[in-house]
Scaffold this active site. Structure first.
Site, mmCIF file in Angstrom:
data_model
loop_
_atom_site.group_PDB
_atom_site.id
_atom_site.type_symbol
_atom_site.label_atom_id
_atom_site.label_comp_id
_atom_site.label_asym_id
_atom_site.label_seq_id
_atom_site.Cartn_x
_atom_site.Cartn_y
_atom_site.Cartn_z
ATOM 1 N N ILE A 31 0.771 -1.167 0.014
ATOM 2 C CA ILE A 31 -0.070 -0.049 0.045
ATOM 3 C C ILE A 31 0.786 1.413 0.006
ATOM 4 C CG2 ILE A 31 -0.075 0.058 2.512
ATOM 5 C CD1 ILE A 31 -3.189 0.687 2.049
ATOM 6 N N ASN A 84 11.552 -8.993 7.174
ATOM 7 C CA ASN A 84 11.772 -8.494 8.409
ATOM 8 C C ASN A 84 11.188 -9.200 9.472
ATOM 9 O OD1 ASN A 84 12.931 -6.121 6.955
ATOM 10 N ND2 ASN A 84 10.798 -5.252 6.681
ATOM 11 N N GLY A 90 12.469 -4.445 11.975
ATOM 12 C CA GLY A 90 11.700 -3.659 11.121
ATOM 13 C C GLY A 90 10.469 -4.260 10.899
ATOM 14 N N GLN A 91 9.821 -5.353 11.659
ATOM 15 C CA GLN A 91 8.686 -5.989 11.125
ATOM 16 C C GLN A 91 7.475 -5.111 11.867
ATOM 17 O OE1 GLN A 91 8.306 -10.277 12.100
ATOM 18 N NE2 GLN A 91 6.503 -10.246 11.122
ATOM 19 N N HIS A 97 6.052 -12.529 5.405
ATOM 20 C CA HIS A 97 5.835 -11.769 4.131
ATOM 21 C C HIS A 97 7.104 -11.511 3.826
ATOM 22 C CE1 HIS A 97 5.607 -8.351 7.188
ATOM 23 N NE2 HIS A 97 6.128 -7.606 6.034
HETATM 24 P P1 5GP Z 1 6.899 -4.812 7.500
HETATM 25 O O1 5GP Z 1 7.407 -3.614 8.192
HETATM 26 O O2 5GP Z 1 6.203 -5.742 8.511
HETATM 27 O O3 5GP Z 1 8.253 -5.815 6.995
HETATM 28 O O4 5GP Z 1 5.991 -4.461 6.319
HETATM 29 C C1 5GP Z 1 4.629 -4.359 6.306
HETATM 30 C C2 5GP Z 1 4.391 -3.838 5.111
HETATM 31 O O5 5GP Z 1 2.872 -3.766 4.883
HETATM 32 C C3 5GP Z 1 4.846 -2.349 4.619
HETATM 33 O O6 5GP Z 1 5.613 -2.218 3.683
HETATM 34 C C4 5GP Z 1 3.281 -1.455 4.663
HETATM 35 O O7 5GP Z 1 3.498 -0.480 3.749
HETATM 36 C C5 5GP Z 1 2.356 -2.689 4.096
HETATM 37 N N1 5GP Z 1 1.079 -2.682 4.583
HETATM 38 C C6 5GP Z 1 0.576 -2.389 5.921
HETATM 39 N N2 5GP Z 1 -0.670 -2.272 5.701
HETATM 40 C C7 5GP Z 1 -1.147 -2.689 4.494
HETATM 41 C C8 5GP Z 1 -2.320 -2.781 4.074
HETATM 42 O O8 5GP Z 1 -3.505 -2.631 4.427
HETATM 43 N N3 5GP Z 1 -2.347 -3.177 2.590
HETATM 44 C C9 5GP Z 1 -1.185 -3.436 2.032
HETATM 45 N N4 5GP Z 1 -1.522 -3.747 0.524
HETATM 46 N N5 5GP Z 1 -0.019 -3.187 2.447
HETATM 47 C C10 5GP Z 1 0.077 -2.713 3.868
#
Ligand code: 5GP
Ligand code: ZN
Length: 111
Positions: A31, A84, A90-91, A97
């Site tokens: 997003i 992450n 950084g998670q 994912h």
């Molecule tokens: P993390 O920091 O956990 O590795 O990454 C989480 C990712 O999820 C971030 O890049 C963030 O932009 C994405 N994200 C968070 N909420 C949503 C959502 O509601 N929809 C989508 N498509 N991505 C999301």
């Protein structure tokens, strides 16, 4: 897990832009893209992170090879693959994912 954001995206309770789907994997556009290509590749089964999924090496392999295929199909054969794990890693979303990032010059080290 009904309170998990990515479980809810997989279940279509929250909308997303689908990139790929099979029996075990769902991939969708991030997003808040950090690069021209920024796809999230997730298992449909809830795992917190790579530690949690360590006994499912087959699934982890599928996630990596599918991520590479998605990068290629998106026109970004040169790409970065990131997962992450944990707060210090950084998670922010605690459902395993992989970030597929490409379409621009990636720098090292990341912030
Ligand atoms: P993390 O920091 O956990 O590795 O990454 C989480 C990712 O999820 C971030 O890049 C963030 O932009 C994405 N994200 C968070 N909420 C949503 C959502 O509601 N929809 C989508 N498509 N991505 C999301
Ligand atoms: Zn989940």
């Amino acid at each position: 897990m009904s309170d998990c954001l990515f479980c809810r995206i997989v279940a279509r309770e929250i909308p997303s832009t689908k990139v790929f789907e099979d029996e075990r994997i769902y991939a969708f556009e991030d997003i808040l893209p950090q690069a021209p290509t920024h796809v999230l590749v997730v298992p449909k089964k809830h795992y917190v992170n790579v530690h949690d999924a360590s006994e499912d090496a087959g699934l982890l392999g599928e996630l990596v090879t599918r991520s590479a295929a998605i990068a290629r199909e998106k026109g970004a054969p040169d790409f970065r693959l990131v997962t992450n794990s944990g707060v210090l890693g950084g998670q922010a979303v605690f459902h395993l994912h992989f970030h597929v990032l490409g379409g621009r010059q990636m720098r090292w080290p990341p912030g």
